[in-house]
Scaffold this motif. Sequence first.
Motif, mmCIF file in Angstrom:
data_model
loop_
_atom_site.group_PDB
_atom_site.id
_atom_site.type_symbol
_atom_site.label_atom_id
_atom_site.label_comp_id
_atom_site.label_asym_id
_atom_site.label_seq_id
_atom_site.Cartn_x
_atom_site.Cartn_y
_atom_site.Cartn_z
ATOM 1 N N ASN A 12 0.825 -1.208 0.000
ATOM 2 C CA ASN A 12 0.000 0.000 0.000
ATOM 3 C C ASN A 12 0.863 1.263 0.000
ATOM 4 O O ASN A 12 0.605 2.209 -0.740
ATOM 5 C CB ASN A 12 -0.932 0.018 1.215
ATOM 6 C CG ASN A 12 -2.031 -1.014 1.108
ATOM 7 O OD1 ASN A 12 -2.314 -1.507 0.024
ATOM 8 N ND2 ASN A 12 -2.648 -1.346 2.227
ATOM 9 N N LYS A 114 -16.340 -0.304 11.607
ATOM 10 C CA LYS A 114 -17.116 -1.064 10.628
ATOM 11 C C LYS A 114 -18.618 -1.032 10.912
ATOM 12 O O LYS A 114 -19.424 -1.122 9.983
ATOM 13 C CB LYS A 114 -16.611 -2.501 10.561
ATOM 14 C CG LYS A 114 -15.236 -2.620 9.915
ATOM 15 C CD LYS A 114 -14.781 -4.049 9.801
ATOM 16 C CE LYS A 114 -13.454 -4.127 9.040
ATOM 17 N NZ LYS A 114 -12.382 -3.357 9.679
ATOM 18 N N GLN A 117 -19.745 2.054 9.314
ATOM 19 C CA GLN A 117 -19.742 1.902 7.869
ATOM 20 C C GLN A 117 -20.996 1.176 7.389
ATOM 21 O O GLN A 117 -21.645 1.593 6.415
ATOM 22 C CB GLN A 117 -18.484 1.141 7.430
ATOM 23 C CG GLN A 117 -17.194 1.891 7.680
ATOM 24 C CD GLN A 117 -15.971 1.033 7.436
ATOM 25 O OE1 GLN A 117 -16.071 -0.102 6.951
ATOM 26 N NE2 GLN A 117 -14.795 1.562 7.767
ATOM 27 N N LEU A 205 -16.816 -9.390 -7.556
ATOM 28 C CA LEU A 205 -16.085 -8.662 -6.531
ATOM 29 C C LEU A 205 -15.755 -7.253 -7.022
ATOM 30 O O LEU A 205 -15.236 -7.076 -8.121
ATOM 31 C CB LEU A 205 -14.791 -9.398 -6.163
ATOM 32 C CG LEU A 205 -14.948 -10.773 -5.525
ATOM 33 C CD1 LEU A 205 -13.574 -11.406 -5.297
ATOM 34 C CD2 LEU A 205 -15.687 -10.667 -4.202
ATOM 35 N N TYR A 206 -16.068 -6.276 -6.196
ATOM 36 C CA TYR A 206 -15.805 -4.883 -6.547
ATOM 37 C C TYR A 206 -15.093 -4.201 -5.383
ATOM 38 O O TYR A 206 -15.343 -4.526 -4.223
ATOM 39 C CB TYR A 206 -17.102 -4.132 -6.854
ATOM 40 C CG TYR A 206 -17.836 -4.669 -8.066
ATOM 41 C CD1 TYR A 206 -17.604 -4.135 -9.337
ATOM 42 C CD2 TYR A 206 -18.746 -5.703 -7.936
ATOM 43 C CE1 TYR A 206 -18.269 -4.624 -10.441
ATOM 44 C CE2 TYR A 206 -19.420 -6.216 -9.042
ATOM 45 C CZ TYR A 206 -19.170 -5.670 -10.295
ATOM 46 O OH TYR A 206 -19.832 -6.172 -11.390
ATOM 47 N N LEU A 207 -14.240 -3.262 -5.687
ATOM 48 C CA LEU A 207 -13.519 -2.506 -4.686
ATOM 49 C C LEU A 207 -13.813 -1.026 -4.886
ATOM 50 O O LEU A 207 -13.693 -0.509 -6.009
ATOM 51 C CB LEU A 207 -12.003 -2.748 -4.788
ATOM 52 C CG LEU A 207 -11.112 -1.930 -3.848
ATOM 53 C CD1 LEU A 207 -11.386 -2.324 -2.409
ATOM 54 C CD2 LEU A 207 -9.647 -2.141 -4.185
ATOM 55 N N ALA A 208 -14.224 -0.368 -3.819
ATOM 56 C CA ALA A 208 -14.514 1.063 -3.902
ATOM 57 C C ALA A 208 -13.562 1.833 -3.013
ATOM 58 O O ALA A 208 -13.376 1.482 -1.842
ATOM 59 C CB ALA A 208 -15.958 1.334 -3.473
ATOM 60 N N LEU A 209 -12.903 2.839 -3.555
ATOM 61 C CA LEU A 209 -11.995 3.687 -2.788
ATOM 62 C C LEU A 209 -12.523 5.117 -2.842
ATOM 63 O O LEU A 209 -13.017 5.574 -3.874
ATOM 64 C CB LEU A 209 -10.578 3.641 -3.367
ATOM 65 C CG LEU A 209 -9.894 2.271 -3.393
ATOM 66 C CD1 LEU A 209 -8.546 2.361 -4.091
ATOM 67 C CD2 LEU A 209 -9.726 1.747 -1.975
#
Length: 213
Positions: A12, A114, A117, A205-209
């Motif tokens: 990262n 979390k 969230q 699968l999805y990744l959100a930033l």
Amino acid sequence: MPALIIGRPNANMLAQSRALGRCGIPVYCLVHRGEPAVIIKLSRFAGHVEVIRNGRDDDIASCILKLCEQHAIRPVVFCVGDYDITLVRKIWPKIKDSVVCATDPVRADYLNDKSVQVETLKQAGIRVPQSWCAASMAEIQACGEQFCFPLICRPIEINRRGAMAETFFIAADWPALDKWPCTVFNTGRPEILLQETIEGSVENLYLALAACI
């Protein structure tokens, strides 16, 4: 305007250094935990790497202030992970006049929870897995009839994970769930988020930033 990346020298930190450095932004890295800093020291995008392990919060704040003295423009702080978000929040009163944060550190630390969230997503109308929060075996057992196994179990906030050696655990059935958290609650007493699993292929699968400003 320089960038100051705080955290452990993992992939990262390397990715952040590359993304910023390729834009011509001077990058400084402060390593205060994790593996040896070899990978980030070898990066051509990290202009300076400071390593301060096992330091107190005051030591880390002093190190940041010393780095900031080298620039007339305040550097923008980037956090590598959850621990670093909490660290910046704790030392913010000492460094707030010397650095810039895109997101208020207190707010960022709050949103790192979390359970917050999950509730925020629900209120926004976004579908989330069935979720339960528990701080004891009694609370887990009280929700037992609602569970649909397997369940993903993880600490509400990584800095409060207590005796959890890993960041998550998958309980295949009641015996596994009944056995696993006992030691965790007795030694660390973290809050745990339990979520139903959703079957699907890797294409789902999805990744959100996002950066909250």
